[in-house]
Motif scaffolding. Sequence first.
Motif, PDB file in Angstrom:
ATOM      1  N   GLU A  98       0.822  -1.215   0.000  1.00  0.00           N
ATOM      2  CA  GLU A  98       0.000   0.000   0.000  1.00  0.00           C
ATOM      3  C   GLU A  98       0.853   1.260   0.000  1.00  0.00           C
ATOM      4  O   GLU A  98       0.525   2.235  -0.668  1.00  0.00           O
ATOM      5  CB  GLU A  98      -0.939   0.008   1.201  1.00  0.00           C
ATOM      6  N   PHE A  99       1.936   1.246   0.757  1.00  0.00           N
ATOM      7  CA  PHE A  99       2.800   2.431   0.792  1.00  0.00           C
ATOM      8  C   PHE A  99       3.697   2.503  -0.431  1.00  0.00           C
ATOM      9  O   PHE A  99       3.795   3.543  -1.084  1.00  0.00           O
ATOM     10  CB  PHE A  99       3.656   2.457   2.063  1.00  0.00           C
ATOM     11  N   CYS A 100       4.345   1.414  -0.761  1.00  0.00           N
ATOM     12  CA  CYS A 100       5.333   1.443  -1.845  1.00  0.00           C
ATOM     13  C   CYS A 100       4.704   1.749  -3.193  1.00  0.00           C
ATOM     14  O   CYS A 100       5.311   2.424  -4.022  1.00  0.00           O
ATOM     15  CB  CYS A 100       6.112   0.126  -1.884  1.00  0.00           C
ATOM     16  N   VAL A 101       3.500   1.285  -3.416  1.00  0.00           N
ATOM     17  CA  VAL A 101       2.855   1.536  -4.706  1.00  0.00           C
ATOM     18  C   VAL A 101       2.579   3.032  -4.896  1.00  0.00           C
ATOM     19  O   VAL A 101       2.600   3.525  -6.024  1.00  0.00           O
ATOM     20  CB  VAL A 101       1.579   0.672  -4.880  1.00  0.00           C
ATOM     21  N   THR A 102       2.402   3.757  -3.797  1.00  0.00           N
ATOM     22  CA  THR A 102       2.156   5.200  -3.919  1.00  0.00           C
ATOM     23  C   THR A 102       3.427   5.975  -4.256  1.00  0.00           C
ATOM     24  O   THR A 102       3.353   7.122  -4.670  1.00  0.00           O
ATOM     25  CB  THR A 102       1.542   5.787  -2.626  1.00  0.00           C
ATOM     26  N   HIS A 103       4.589   5.355  -4.071  1.00  0.00           N
ATOM     27  CA  HIS A 103       5.869   6.006  -4.360  1.00  0.00           C
ATOM     28  C   HIS A 103       6.631   5.344  -5.509  1.00  0.00           C
ATOM     29  O   HIS A 103       7.793   5.673  -5.754  1.00  0.00           O
ATOM     30  CB  HIS A 103       6.747   6.012  -3.106  1.00  0.00           C
ATOM     31  N   ALA A 104       5.975   4.437  -6.200  1.00  0.00           N
ATOM     32  CA  ALA A 104       6.646   3.676  -7.263  1.00  0.00           C
ATOM     33  C   ALA A 104       7.142   4.558  -8.393  1.00  0.00           C
ATOM     34  O   ALA A 104       8.141   4.238  -9.036  1.00  0.00           O
ATOM     35  CB  ALA A 104       5.722   2.592  -7.796  1.00  0.00           C
ATOM     36  N   ASP A 105       6.494   5.677  -8.624  1.00  0.00           N
ATOM     37  CA  ASP A 105       6.941   6.558  -9.704  1.00  0.00           C
ATOM     38  C   ASP A 105       8.113   7.444  -9.285  1.00  0.00           C
ATOM     39  O   ASP A 105       8.748   8.068 -10.119  1.00  0.00           O
ATOM     40  CB  ASP A 105       5.779   7.420 -10.214  1.00  0.00           C
ATOM     41  N   GLU A 106       8.436   7.467  -8.002  1.00  0.00           N
ATOM     42  CA  GLU A 106       9.507   8.322  -7.486  1.00  0.00           C
ATOM     43  C   GLU A 106      10.821   7.577  -7.269  1.00  0.00           C
ATOM     44  O   GLU A 106      11.875   8.208  -7.172  1.00  0.00           O
ATOM     45  CB  GLU A 106       9.081   8.933  -6.142  1.00  0.00           C
ATOM     46  N   SER A 107      10.754   6.250  -7.146  1.00  0.00           N
ATOM     47  CA  SER A 107      11.947   5.509  -6.745  1.00  0.00           C
ATOM     48  C   SER A 107      11.952   4.115  -7.362  1.00  0.00           C
ATOM     49  O   SER A 107      10.925   3.426  -7.368  1.00  0.00           O
ATOM     50  CB  SER A 107      11.957   5.397  -5.213  1.00  0.00           C
ATOM     51  N   ASP A 108      13.121   3.712  -7.852  1.00  0.00           N
ATOM     52  CA  ASP A 108      13.265   2.353  -8.375  1.00  0.00           C
ATOM     53  C   ASP A 108      13.047   1.317  -7.274  1.00  0.00           C
ATOM     54  O   ASP A 108      12.458   0.265  -7.509  1.00  0.00           O
ATOM     55  CB  ASP A 108      14.648   2.151  -8.991  1.00  0.00           C
ATOM     56  N   ASP A 109      13.529   1.633  -6.062  1.00  0.00           N
ATOM     57  CA  ASP A 109      13.367   0.689  -4.953  1.00  0.00           C
ATOM     58  C   ASP A 109      11.903   0.542  -4.569  1.00  0.00           C
ATOM     59  O   ASP A 109      11.437  -0.565  -4.291  1.00  0.00           O
ATOM     60  CB  ASP A 109      14.200   1.127  -3.747  1.00  0.00           C
ATOM     61  N   ALA A 110      11.163   1.639  -4.549  1.00  0.00           N
ATOM     62  CA  ALA A 110       9.728   1.563  -4.243  1.00  0.00           C
ATOM     63  C   ALA A 110       8.991   0.810  -5.349  1.00  0.00           C
ATOM     64  O   ALA A 110       8.078   0.022  -5.063  1.00  0.00           O
ATOM     65  CB  ALA A 110       9.146   2.957  -4.072  1.00  0.00           C
ATOM     66  N   ARG A 111       9.393   1.025  -6.584  1.00  0.00           N
ATOM     67  CA  ARG A 111       8.769   0.319  -7.711  1.00  0.00           C
ATOM     68  C   ARG A 111       9.047  -1.185  -7.607  1.00  0.00           C
ATOM     69  O   ARG A 111       8.160  -2.007  -7.790  1.00  0.00           O
ATOM     70  CB  ARG A 111       9.296   0.882  -9.036  1.00  0.00           C
ATOM     71  N   ARG A 112      10.282  -1.530  -7.279  1.00  0.00           N
ATOM     72  CA  ARG A 112      10.646  -2.949  -7.117  1.00  0.00           C
ATOM     73  C   ARG A 112       9.878  -3.571  -5.945  1.00  0.00           C
ATOM     74  O   ARG A 112       9.375  -4.686  -6.040  1.00  0.00           O
ATOM     75  CB  ARG A 112      12.148  -3.074  -6.896  1.00  0.00           C
ATOM     76  N   CYS A 113       9.771  -2.821  -4.857  1.00  0.00           N
ATOM     77  CA  CYS A 113       9.043  -3.299  -3.685  1.00  0.00           C
ATOM     78  C   CYS A 113       7.562  -3.488  -4.021  1.00  0.00           C
ATOM     79  O   CYS A 113       6.967  -4.517  -3.673  1.00  0.00           O
ATOM     80  CB  CYS A 113       9.191  -2.308  -2.531  1.00  0.00           C
ATOM     81  N   ALA A 114       6.979  -2.533  -4.709  1.00  0.00           N
ATOM     82  CA  ALA A 114       5.568  -2.636  -5.089  1.00  0.00           C
ATOM     83  C   ALA A 114       5.336  -3.857  -5.976  1.00  0.00           C
ATOM     84  O   ALA A 114       4.363  -4.602  -5.792  1.00  0.00           O
ATOM     85  CB  ALA A 114       5.114  -1.365  -5.795  1.00  0.00           C
ATOM     86  N   GLY A 115       6.240  -4.079  -6.914  1.00  0.00           N
ATOM     87  CA  GLY A 115       6.117  -5.242  -7.795  1.00  0.00           C
ATOM     88  C   GLY A 115       6.288  -6.552  -7.057  1.00  0.00           C
ATOM     89  O   GLY A 115       5.537  -7.514  -7.273  1.00  0.00           O
ATOM     90  N   ALA A 116       7.274  -6.609  -6.167  1.00  0.00           N
ATOM     91  CA  ALA A 116       7.551  -7.847  -5.426  1.00  0.00           C
ATOM     92  C   ALA A 116       6.421  -8.179  -4.453  1.00  0.00           C
ATOM     93  O   ALA A 116       6.027  -9.338  -4.332  1.00  0.00           O
ATOM     94  CB  ALA A 116       8.871  -7.730  -4.675  1.00  0.00           C
ATOM     95  N   THR A 117       5.900  -7.161  -3.780  1.00  0.00           N
ATOM     96  CA  THR A 117       4.810  -7.414  -2.844  1.00  0.00           C
ATOM     97  C   THR A 117       3.544  -7.842  -3.589  1.00  0.00           C
ATOM     98  O   THR A 117       2.822  -8.729  -3.134  1.00  0.00           O
ATOM     99  CB  THR A 117       4.531  -6.195  -1.951  1.00  0.00           C
TER     100      THR A 117
END
Length: 133
Positions: A98-117
């Motif tokens: 829920e948190f990482c998907v909201t920041h996926a466009d700002e950070s590669d790590d958040a995008r990777r986390c959103a995808g993995a979760t």
Amino acid sequence: MTLYVHRAGETNVLPPAAFFDEVCRSLQECEEAVLACASVVFTTPYPAESLFEVCRDMDSAEILAVTRRLLKRQLGSNRELAIAQLNACVIAVKASHEFCVTHADESDDARRCAGATQAVIPVLNRALAHLQR
């Protein structure tokens, strides 16, 4: 190959060990992505502003690790415990997502986390379905 565990008057049909190996690999990948996402926050100018989210990701990573170790060690020998742990893991992973998907466009790590979760949730649900049979 199907494994059978026999206890006094009880038979548990377990999925093949390869299935649990796949689940454990997915949990490991997700754990690494969540930890990377949490770690990158400390490189931002104001890491304290995201402390709640970092703690949520760290909790998720811990639960992923415990779930992986439990599944590797037991392979269903304590089905109730494994089911409870998998359910807790789903809750933790959804919170990180829920948190990482909201920041996926700002950070590669958040995008990777959103995808993995997002990718690990169906894996967890399949593992639950196998154990709840």
